[in-house]
Scaffold this motif. Structure first.
Motif, PDB file in Angstrom:
ATOM      1  N   GLY A  49       0.810  -1.204   0.000  1.00  0.00           N
ATOM      2  CA  GLY A  49       0.000   0.000   0.000  1.00  0.00           C
ATOM      3  C   GLY A  49       0.847   1.258   0.000  1.00  0.00           C
ATOM      4  O   GLY A  49       0.351   2.357  -0.233  1.00  0.00           O
ATOM      5  N   HIS A  50       2.158   1.085   0.269  1.00  0.00           N
ATOM      6  CA  HIS A  50       3.081   2.209   0.164  1.00  0.00           C
ATOM      7  C   HIS A  50       3.489   2.399  -1.303  1.00  0.00           C
ATOM      8  O   HIS A  50       3.374   1.476  -2.114  1.00  0.00           O
ATOM      9  N   ALA A  51       3.951   3.577  -1.627  1.00  0.00           N
ATOM     10  CA  ALA A  51       4.384   3.861  -2.999  1.00  0.00           C
ATOM     11  C   ALA A  51       5.501   2.906  -3.410  1.00  0.00           C
ATOM     12  O   ALA A  51       6.348   2.527  -2.594  1.00  0.00           O
ATOM     13  N   ALA A  52       5.508   2.515  -4.690  1.00  0.00           N
ATOM     14  CA  ALA A  52       6.472   1.537  -5.198  1.00  0.00           C
ATOM     15  C   ALA A  52       7.317   2.152  -6.310  1.00  0.00           C
ATOM     16  O   ALA A  52       6.974   3.187  -6.880  1.00  0.00           O
ATOM     17  N   THR A  53       8.417   1.481  -6.622  1.00  0.00           N
ATOM     18  CA  THR A  53       9.247   1.855  -7.767  1.00  0.00           C
ATOM     19  C   THR A  53       8.766   1.066  -8.977  1.00  0.00           C
ATOM     20  O   THR A  53       8.727  -0.166  -8.945  1.00  0.00           O
ATOM     21  N   PHE A  54       8.385   1.768 -10.036  1.00  0.00           N
ATOM     22  CA  PHE A  54       7.855   1.122 -11.238  1.00  0.00           C
ATOM     23  C   PHE A  54       8.893   1.145 -12.353  1.00  0.00           C
ATOM     24  O   PHE A  54       9.535   2.161 -12.601  1.00  0.00           O
ATOM     25  N   VAL A  55       9.015  -0.005 -13.045  1.00  0.00           N
ATOM     26  CA  VAL A  55       9.844  -0.119 -14.234  1.00  0.00           C
ATOM     27  C   VAL A  55       8.894  -0.196 -15.425  1.00  0.00           C
ATOM     28  O   VAL A  55       8.072  -1.116 -15.509  1.00  0.00           O
ATOM     29  N   SER A  56       8.993   0.775 -16.342  1.00  0.00           N
ATOM     30  CA  SER A  56       8.042   0.824 -17.458  1.00  0.00           C
ATOM     31  C   SER A  56       8.763   0.843 -18.798  1.00  0.00           C
ATOM     32  O   SER A  56       9.151   1.897 -19.286  1.00  0.00           O
ATOM     33  N   PRO A  57       8.949  -0.317 -19.419  1.00  0.00           N
ATOM     34  CA  PRO A  57       9.549  -0.340 -20.752  1.00  0.00           C
ATOM     35  C   PRO A  57       8.561   0.159 -21.806  1.00  0.00           C
ATOM     36  O   PRO A  57       7.373  -0.170 -21.774  1.00  0.00           O
ATOM     37  N   SER A  58       9.034   0.976 -22.709  1.00  0.00           N
ATOM     38  CA  SER A  58       8.317   1.356 -23.917  1.00  0.00           C
ATOM     39  C   SER A  58       6.876   1.802 -23.648  1.00  0.00           C
ATOM     40  O   SER A  58       6.634   2.726 -22.886  1.00  0.00           O
ATOM     41  N   ALA A  59       5.900   1.111 -24.293  1.00  0.00           N
ATOM     42  CA  ALA A  59       4.500   1.548 -24.264  1.00  0.00           C
ATOM     43  C   ALA A  59       3.881   1.537 -22.871  1.00  0.00           C
ATOM     44  O   ALA A  59       2.893   2.236 -22.625  1.00  0.00           O
ATOM     45  N   SER A  60       4.430   0.762 -21.947  1.00  0.00           N
ATOM     46  CA  SER A  60       3.853   0.710 -20.600  1.00  0.00           C
ATOM     47  C   SER A  60       4.042   2.024 -19.843  1.00  0.00           C
ATOM     48  O   SER A  60       3.399   2.266 -18.822  1.00  0.00           O
ATOM     49  N   GLY A  61       4.905   2.901 -20.386  1.00  0.00           N
ATOM     50  CA  GLY A  61       5.091   4.210 -19.758  1.00  0.00           C
ATOM     51  C   GLY A  61       3.848   5.079 -19.838  1.00  0.00           C
ATOM     52  O   GLY A  61       3.731   6.075 -19.114  1.00  0.00           O
ATOM     53  N   LYS A  62       2.900   4.710 -20.690  1.00  0.00           N
ATOM     54  CA  LYS A  62       1.657   5.482 -20.825  1.00  0.00           C
ATOM     55  C   LYS A  62       0.954   5.630 -19.487  1.00  0.00           C
ATOM     56  O   LYS A  62       0.454   6.716 -19.154  1.00  0.00           O
ATOM     57  N   ALA A  63       0.877   4.550 -18.705  1.00  0.00           N
ATOM     58  CA  ALA A  63       0.168   4.587 -17.426  1.00  0.00           C
ATOM     59  C   ALA A  63       0.848   5.537 -16.442  1.00  0.00           C
ATOM     60  O   ALA A  63       0.182   6.255 -15.684  1.00  0.00           O
ATOM     61  N   ILE A  64       2.187   5.547 -16.457  1.00  0.00           N
ATOM     62  CA  ILE A  64       2.930   6.417 -15.544  1.00  0.00           C
ATOM     63  C   ILE A  64       2.768   7.883 -15.948  1.00  0.00           C
ATOM     64  O   ILE A  64       2.587   8.761 -15.103  1.00  0.00           O
ATOM     65  N   ILE A  65       2.818   8.134 -17.252  1.00  0.00           N
ATOM     66  CA  ILE A  65       2.604   9.489 -17.748  1.00  0.00           C
ATOM     67  C   ILE A  65       1.179   9.950 -17.434  1.00  0.00           C
ATOM     68  O   ILE A  65       0.939  11.104 -17.050  1.00  0.00           O
ATOM     69  N   ILE A  97      11.533   4.043 -13.152  1.00  0.00           N
ATOM     70  CA  ILE A  97      12.602   3.582 -14.033  1.00  0.00           C
ATOM     71  C   ILE A  97      11.980   3.370 -15.407  1.00  0.00           C
ATOM     72  O   ILE A  97      11.210   2.432 -15.614  1.00  0.00           O
ATOM     73  N   THR A  98      12.254   4.276 -16.315  1.00  0.00           N
ATOM     74  CA  THR A  98      11.649   4.206 -17.644  1.00  0.00           C
ATOM     75  C   THR A  98      12.665   3.703 -18.663  1.00  0.00           C
ATOM     76  O   THR A  98      13.837   4.074 -18.616  1.00  0.00           O
ATOM     77  N   VAL A  99      12.191   2.841 -19.552  1.00  0.00           N
ATOM     78  CA  VAL A  99      13.047   2.312 -20.610  1.00  0.00           C
ATOM     79  C   VAL A  99      12.455   2.742 -21.943  1.00  0.00           C
ATOM     80  O   VAL A  99      11.535   2.117 -22.464  1.00  0.00           O
ATOM     81  N   ALA A 100      12.939   3.860 -22.460  1.00  0.00           N
ATOM     82  CA  ALA A 100      12.514   4.360 -23.773  1.00  0.00           C
ATOM     83  C   ALA A 100      10.997   4.445 -23.900  1.00  0.00           C
ATOM     84  O   ALA A 100      10.418   3.984 -24.883  1.00  0.00           O
ATOM     85  N   SER A 101      10.344   5.018 -22.904  1.00  0.00           N
ATOM     86  CA  SER A 101       8.884   5.146 -22.922  1.00  0.00           C
ATOM     87  C   SER A 101       8.480   6.293 -23.847  1.00  0.00           C
ATOM     88  O   SER A 101       8.661   7.472 -23.520  1.00  0.00           O
ATOM     89  N   GLY A 102       7.914   5.954 -24.997  1.00  0.00           N
ATOM     90  CA  GLY A 102       7.582   6.943 -26.005  1.00  0.00           C
ATOM     91  C   GLY A 102       6.583   7.986 -25.547  1.00  0.00           C
ATOM     92  O   GLY A 102       6.562   9.106 -26.084  1.00  0.00           O
ATOM     93  N   ALA A 103       5.749   7.660 -24.562  1.00  0.00           N
ATOM     94  CA  ALA A 103       4.747   8.607 -24.070  1.00  0.00           C
ATOM     95  C   ALA A 103       5.398   9.872 -23.513  1.00  0.00           C
ATOM     96  O   ALA A 103       4.765  10.926 -23.458  1.00  0.00           O
ATOM     97  N   VAL A 104       6.655   9.767 -23.117  1.00  0.00           N
ATOM     98  CA  VAL A 104       7.373  10.937 -22.596  1.00  0.00           C
ATOM     99  C   VAL A 104       7.481  12.017 -23.659  1.00  0.00           C
ATOM    100  O   VAL A 104       7.329  13.212 -23.374  1.00  0.00           O
ATOM    101  N   LEU A 105       7.731  11.614 -24.904  1.00  0.00           N
ATOM    102  CA  LEU A 105       7.936  12.582 -25.975  1.00  0.00           C
ATOM    103  C   LEU A 105       6.659  13.346 -26.312  1.00  0.00           C
ATOM    104  O   LEU A 105       6.710  14.486 -26.779  1.00  0.00           O
ATOM    105  N   GLY A 106       5.506  12.721 -26.071  1.00  0.00           N
ATOM    106  CA  GLY A 106       4.236  13.375 -26.354  1.00  0.00           C
ATOM    107  C   GLY A 106       3.666  14.129 -25.172  1.00  0.00           C
ATOM    108  O   GLY A 106       2.630  14.806 -25.296  1.00  0.00           O
ATOM    109  N   ALA A 107       4.312  14.030 -24.013  1.00  0.00           N
ATOM    110  CA  ALA A 107       3.808  14.679 -22.807  1.00  0.00           C
ATOM    111  C   ALA A 107       4.261  16.137 -22.746  1.00  0.00           C
ATOM    112  O   ALA A 107       5.343  16.489 -23.222  1.00  0.00           O
ATOM    113  N   SER A 108       3.422  16.970 -22.143  1.00  0.00           N
ATOM    114  CA  SER A 108       3.772  18.384 -21.996  1.00  0.00           C
ATOM    115  C   SER A 108       4.817  18.552 -20.905  1.00  0.00           C
ATOM    116  O   SER A 108       4.986  17.684 -20.041  1.00  0.00           O
TER     117      SER A 108
END
Length: 333
Positions: free
Chosen positions: A211-227, A252-263
């Motif tokens: 229930g405490h905050a966690a460290t997320f690893v998001s490769p590629s398209a899965s970065g959408k949820a974090i963004i 921990i992001t691995v080339a998450s493309g959603a970053v490039l489209g985020a403001s």
């Protein structure tokens, strides 16, 4: 710091026994030292086991002999891969995988990979997962939780077949503190922030997450949820900012493309929330490098380039694990 005791806890719906050790982190380089030791041990064990296997089948002059006598240097990556492969073969497969409900006090072991599934959301979607390491308990409040998502072309299975899940579990088993909990989720890459929150809460209710905050690893398209979590925080400010920090301790992001489209304002939500970021990309992935550079510029993220393509964690798995462990130590996670 090095003393340990064994605690039997009543968990739902089974009992498990996990080691509870001191959560002191006075030596930030400890995990890195342990990781190096594990690599060497795995490589040597693999060569030894392969040697025994070849000897018993009359093939003692084949692969292992070639490895040990050839003048050609064997890289740490090759040695580790051979070690993991040999150990899997000698044990009849990968790390022992059991359903969560099948565990009992005798075989509950943080090194073993368990599997299970929970339902979440209004539509009661199924969420399969793999897990290793200690489960949440009141006696281990400083549990470090690492959550592995996956890219569009992959599934949670690839965390196992790549050897990454095995390596993380092995490091945790050798780790002096033993408080690293690893979960690989089969969460769709179409999930947004709200769906991620729903899945997170379902895993908490089933005692997989604390229930405490966690460290997320998001490769590629899965970065959408974090963004998406950051977009919600950007739109609704104070209340949703708390939601972001409730779920995400580090990213921990691995080339998450959603970053490039985020403001810029969306990405700055991580900085405002003081969420540390490790951005990893492959040296053959130009778009991935752009993701890393953007996060470095806006969020003071730590950027790392590894040898490989877009799914660089599949090309350089042990280096990838090493960077994760170093990041956790550097950030005191």
């Amino acid at each position: 710091h090095n003393s340990s005791l064994t605690l039997t806890m009543k968990m739902k719906p089974y009992e498990t026994m996990v080691p509870i050790r001191s959560a002191s982190r006075t030596n930030n380089g400890h995990r890195i030292t342990v990781y190096a030791t594990v690599i060497a041990a795995l490589a040597l064990a693999g060569i030894y086991l392969s040697s025994l296997s070849n000897s018993s089948s009359g093939g003692g002059s084949n692969n292992v002999a070639d490895i040990t006598t050839s003048s050609e240097e064997v890289s740490p990556r090759t040695a580790l891969t051979q070690g993991l492969s040999a150990m899997r073969s000698s044990s009849g497969g990968s790390s022992v995988t059991k359903n969560k409900e099948e565990l009992d006090e005798e075989d509950a072991d943080p090194l073993k990979i368990t599997q299970g599934s929970v339902t979440y959301g209004e539509n009661k979607k199924g969420l399969p997962y793999y897990h290793c390491g200690p489960l949440p308990s009141h006696d281990n409040p400083d549990l470090t939780e690492l959550v592995l998502l996956h890219g569009a072309a992959f599934t949670k299975e690839h965390w196992k077949t790549s050897g990454i899940l095995d390596m993380l579990c092995e490091i945790n088993n050798e780790e002096d503190e033993g408080n690293l909990s690893i979960t690989a989720l089969e969460l769709t890459v179409k999930a947004d922030g709200k769906e991620l929150v729903s899945a997170f809460d379902a895993l908490v209710s089933h005692d997989i997450f604390s229930g405490h905050a966690a460290t997320f690893v998001s490769p590629s398209a899965s970065g959408k949820a974090i963004i998406s979590l950051a977009e919600i925080a950007d739109d609704e400010q104070q209340q949703q900012q708390q939601q972001l920090t409730r779920i995400l301790k580090a990213w921990i992001t691995v080339a998450s493309g959603a970053v490039l489209g985020a403001s810029d304002s969306t990405l700055l939500q991580y900085k405002l929330a003081k969420i540390p970021i490790l951005a990893i990309h492959g040296d053959q992935d130009h778009a991935g490098k752009s993701v890393t550079e953007k996060l470095k510029d806006l969020n003071d993220a730590k950027g790392v380039e590894l040898e490989g393509r877009h799914p660089v964690y599949m090309d350089s798995p042990e280096e990838f694990v090493s960077e994760i462990m170093q990041f956790l130590d550097e950030e005191g996670l």
